[in-house]
Design a protein around this motif. Structure first.
Motif, short mmCIF file in Angstrom:
data_model
loop_
_atom_site.label_atom_id
_atom_site.label_comp_id
_atom_site.label_asym_id
_atom_site.label_seq_id
_atom_site.Cartn_x
_atom_site.Cartn_y
_atom_site.Cartn_z
N LEU A 1 0.88 -1.16 0.00
CA LEU A 1 0.00 0.00 0.00
C LEU A 1 0.91 1.21 0.00
CD1 LEU A 1 -2.69 -1.05 2.61
CD2 LEU A 1 -3.00 -0.75 0.16
N ASN B 1 2.58 0.85 3.57
CA ASN B 1 2.26 -0.31 4.42
C ASN B 1 2.03 0.03 5.89
OD1 ASN B 1 2.37 -2.04 2.26
ND2 ASN B 1 4.52 -2.55 2.57
N SER C 1 -0.82 1.78 11.98
CA SER C 1 -1.48 0.54 12.39
C SER C 1 -1.58 0.44 13.91
CB SER C 1 -0.75 -0.67 11.81
OG SER C 1 0.56 -0.74 12.33
N ASN D 1 -7.92 6.25 1.34
CA ASN D 1 -8.38 4.90 1.05
C ASN D 1 -7.30 3.86 1.33
OD1 ASN D 1 -10.99 5.63 0.29
ND2 ASN D 1 -10.35 6.07 -1.80
N ALA D 2 -6.04 4.19 1.06
CA ALA D 2 -4.94 3.28 1.36
C ALA D 2 -4.80 3.09 2.87
CB ALA D 2 -3.64 3.82 0.77
N LYS E 1 -7.24 3.38 5.00
CA LYS E 1 -8.42 2.59 5.37
C LYS E 1 -8.18 1.11 5.10
CE LYS E 1 -12.91 1.87 6.15
NZ LYS E 1 -13.43 1.82 7.49
N LYS E 2 -7.54 0.78 3.98
CA LYS E 2 -7.25 -0.62 3.64
C LYS E 2 -6.25 -1.23 4.61
CE LYS E 2 -8.17 -0.38 -1.29
NZ LYS E 2 -7.58 -0.36 -2.63
N SER E 3 -5.33 -0.43 5.13
CA SER E 3 -4.30 -0.97 6.01
C SER E 3 -4.84 -1.29 7.41
CB SER E 3 -3.11 -0.03 6.11
OG SER E 3 -3.44 1.11 6.87
N SER E 4 -5.80 -0.51 7.89
CA SER E 4 -6.39 -0.72 9.23
C SER E 4 -7.88 -0.43 9.18
CB SER E 4 -5.73 0.21 10.25
OG SER E 4 -4.36 -0.01 10.34
N PRO E 5 -8.66 -1.33 8.58
CA PRO E 5 -10.09 -1.01 8.37
C PRO E 5 -10.90 -0.82 9.65
CG PRO E 5 -9.59 -3.27 7.73
CD PRO E 5 -8.30 -2.62 8.06
#
Length: 167
Positions: free
Chosen positions: A4, A71, A94, A154-155, A157-161
């Motif tokens: 990411l 990431n 994260s 959005n990236a 959000k994808k790493s820690s939804p």
């Protein structure tokens, strides 16, 4: 697994305090130089000293922040006067408690904390969508304010939804 990755550049808007510092220093330099030329030559030393101080202070009034998200880790660099770059902060998002828009009700619990240390790496414009990340630093709770673009949000959000809210 793909990485990411996202990067974003945000220009900090000039505040009245920045303008006052910049133009105040310039006015003092001119005043000291004129007084040194026409009244007391020793005041030219003051003009030179103010000029040296202005060399270091004025670039700090023209700021840009560059965010680099890879990431789960957010690196924030401060770019002064489009010439000097300095690493401002590196945060592992994260491990953040929550990441949400600055005006979100999800941050109400943290906004009531008067002990909260605030790092503002945004443009400062309340009309832009700014986010706050609640992080722990040296045992203290901190609020990191930043202004990612939609791709970076959005990236993140994808790493820690479970921790990131885009509302």
């Amino acid at each position: 697994m793909s990485d990411l990755y996202s990067e974003c550049l945000v220009k900090k808007e000039t505040t009245s305090k920045d303008a006052a510092v910049k133009y105040g220093l310039i006015a003092l330099i001119v005043l000291f130089a004129a007084a040194g030329l026409f009244l007391l030559p020793i005041l030219l030393i003051g003009a030179v000293a103010l000029g040296v101080a202005a060399y270091f202070i004025i670039p700090g009034t023209d700021l840009e922040y560059e965010y680099l998200f890879v990431n789960g880790e957010l690196d924030i660099d401060k770019i002064m006067a489009k010439s000097k770059r300095k690493k401002a902060k590196t945060v592992d998002l994260s491990e953040a408690d929550i990441i949400a828009p600055l005006n979100s009700h999800r941050l109400d619990y943290y906004n009531g904390n008067s002990q909260l240390k605030v790092y503002d790496y945004s443009s400062g414009n309340p009309d832009h969508k700014r986010f706050a990340a609640i992080i722990r630093e040296e045992g203290q709770t901190c609020k990191l304010i930043f202004e990612p673009d939609e791709t970076m949000a959005n990236a993140i959000k994808k790493s820690s939804p479970g921790k990131v809210f885009l509302d």
